[in-house]
Design an enzyme around this catalytic site. Structure first.
Site, short mmCIF file in Angstrom:
data_model
loop_
_atom_site.label_atom_id
_atom_site.label_comp_id
_atom_site.label_asym_id
_atom_site.label_seq_id
_atom_site.Cartn_x
_atom_site.Cartn_y
_atom_site.Cartn_z
N ILE A 15 0.97 -1.14 -0.07
CA ILE A 15 0.03 -0.14 -0.13
C ILE A 15 0.84 1.38 0.14
CG2 ILE A 15 -1.86 1.17 1.21
CD1 ILE A 15 -2.54 -1.70 2.59
N ASP A 34 11.84 3.13 5.50
CA ASP A 34 11.54 1.65 5.27
C ASP A 34 12.74 0.54 5.70
OD1 ASP A 34 10.62 -0.93 4.53
OD2 ASP A 34 9.06 -0.14 3.09
N LEU A 62 12.20 2.09 12.49
CA LEU A 62 11.43 3.42 13.33
C LEU A 62 11.96 3.21 14.72
CD1 LEU A 62 7.86 3.63 11.94
CD2 LEU A 62 9.84 4.80 11.32
N SER A 127 -6.50 -0.57 10.62
CA SER A 127 -7.11 -1.73 10.12
C SER A 127 -8.69 -2.06 10.42
CB SER A 127 -6.42 -2.91 10.51
OG SER A 127 -6.96 -4.18 10.19
N TYR A 153 -2.19 -8.52 16.05
CA TYR A 153 -2.29 -7.75 14.91
C TYR A 153 -3.34 -6.64 15.15
CZ TYR A 153 -3.12 -5.20 10.67
OH TYR A 153 -3.54 -4.39 9.68
N LYS A 157 -2.93 -2.53 16.26
CA LYS A 157 -3.34 -1.53 15.64
C LYS A 157 -4.30 -0.57 16.54
CE LYS A 157 -1.54 -1.61 11.35
NZ LYS A 157 -0.96 -0.51 10.80
N LEU A 204 -4.60 -13.47 1.05
CA LEU A 204 -5.26 -14.13 -0.02
C LEU A 204 -4.87 -14.03 -1.48
CD1 LEU A 204 -7.56 -16.30 -0.71
CD2 LEU A 204 -9.27 -14.60 -0.26
N VAL A 221 -8.22 -22.97 1.84
CA VAL A 221 -9.28 -22.16 2.41
C VAL A 221 -9.41 -22.32 3.82
CG1 VAL A 221 -11.73 -21.40 2.23
CG2 VAL A 221 -10.23 -22.22 0.19
N ARG A 235 -14.96 -10.74 3.38
CA ARG A 235 -14.15 -9.63 3.65
C ARG A 235 -14.68 -8.69 2.64
NH1 ARG A 235 -13.71 -11.98 7.22
NH2 ARG A 235 -11.68 -12.56 8.29
#
Length: 346
Positions: A15, A34, A62, A127, A153, A157, A204, A221, A235
């Protein structure tokens, strides 16, 4: 005058790199920070090819505040877009402390350095996983829905959002927007820039693309007994270029009101894993064999966005449908069957 910059952490990622292209196409000066722990430096070569401009790059962690301080000391930074994070739900259940260190620690370090250098404008990559199990009936989730993170995760966030909100509370000059976007997929329509995971894909779409390209035998799956139409998880998939555009719009609206705001980015359309597989078969013309397995720890049944606030307040809405998402991802995969690394090794 010394030019001002937008600093993009994690700008070499999926992204982040698309957002850097969008920023540079608007004529903005960009600095990328990065450590390339989950991305390829070659992505920024493609950014330069697509946009015609190579962003400044500093390779650093960071949590290394000394190195980060030097970047802020050398440049007049106007705003920060913060992507840098680990982002795989399943992996976060295996190494939770690493997720807390990278995601929460990195965000706190960034905020501290921003404050020390008088930089008060932040767009944070958050997220939809914060919403946890979502609405029981699968209805779209607005920003007012309660936070119910179900994995490290998502917790990381959510914690980052709280740290940012507290920063805004005690430093009123800070303006911040957390963008809770749902499932970014697709690729730049040029086919030059896309999702190139290091190692086995944990998302995915790149997994589907690798099966379609014959690099993997079948799709796994996870979950066949969710309370959804076909039993697989649902989703809200959104084109990565729409997500990148959302970050530019957020940047434009940082100064609208003080404090911290949360905004959803999504399409409002739910697609199951099996339905996305079917669309991928249609777009690629390739068969996608699949294996059904039990639910993956930390996953939830359905997450669909109510993005009405972004539309009402900013006039933002997604422009690409699911067929375009799959088509652009396939175009990138065909042009880069082994990702950026193959090009870097030549």
């Amino acid at each position: 005058m010394t030019p001002s910059y937008v600093l993009v952490t994690g700008g070499g990622g999926f992204i982040g790199s698309h957002t850097v292209v969008a920023l540079q196409e608007r004529g903005l000066q960009v600095i990328v920070v990065d450590d390339h722990s989950t991305s390829s430096p070659a992505a920024l070569d493609r950014v330069a090819e697509v946009s015609g401009v190579r962003p400044l790059l500093y390779s650093l962690d960071l949590n290394d505040r000394g190195a980060l301080n030097r970047v802020f000391s050398m440049h007049r930074i106007d705003a920060v877009i913060h992507f840098a994070a680990r982002k795989a739900v399943g992996e976060s259940t295996e190494i939770p402390f690493e997720y807390f260190d990278v995601n929460i620690g990195g965000t706190a370090s960034l905020l501290r350095v921003m404050h020390e250098h008088g930089v008060h404008r932040l767009v944070f990559s958050s997220s939809c996983s914060i919403y946890g199990d979502g609405a029981p009936d699968g209805t779209p989730l607005a920003e007012t829905a309660p936070a119910r993170p179900t994995n490290p995760y998502a917790w990381s966030k959510w914690a980052c959002e709280q740290v940012i909100a507290q920063g805004c509370l005690f430093h009123p000059e800070l303006r911040a927007i957390s963008l809770r976007y749902f499932n970014p997929v697709g690729a730049h329509p040029s086919g030059l820039l896309g999702e190139d995971p290091l190692g086995e894909p944990r998302n995915l779409m790149p997994y589907l693309m690798q099966v379609a390209a014959g690099q993997r035998a079948q799709l796994t799956v996870f979950g066949q007994d969710y309370p959804t139409a076909d039993g697989s998880a649902v989703r809200d998939y959104i084109h990565v270029c729409d997500v990148a555009d959302g970050h530019l719009v957020a940047l434009d609206h940082l100064d609208d009101i003080p404090g911290h705001r949360v905004i959803n980015l999504g399409t409002g359309i739910g697609t199951s894993v099996l339905a996305l597989r079917t669309t991928t078969e249609m777009v690629t013309g390739r068969r996608i064999p699949y294996l059904l397995r039990g639910r993956r720890r930390g996953d939830v049944a359905a997450l669909i966005a109510d993005a009405g606030r972004a539309r009402r307040e900013w006039g933002w809405q997604p422009r690409h449908d699911l067929t375009e998402m799959c088509g652009d991802a396939w175009k990138f995969t065909r042009a880069n069957p082994h990702g950026y690394q193959a090009l870097s090794a030549v």
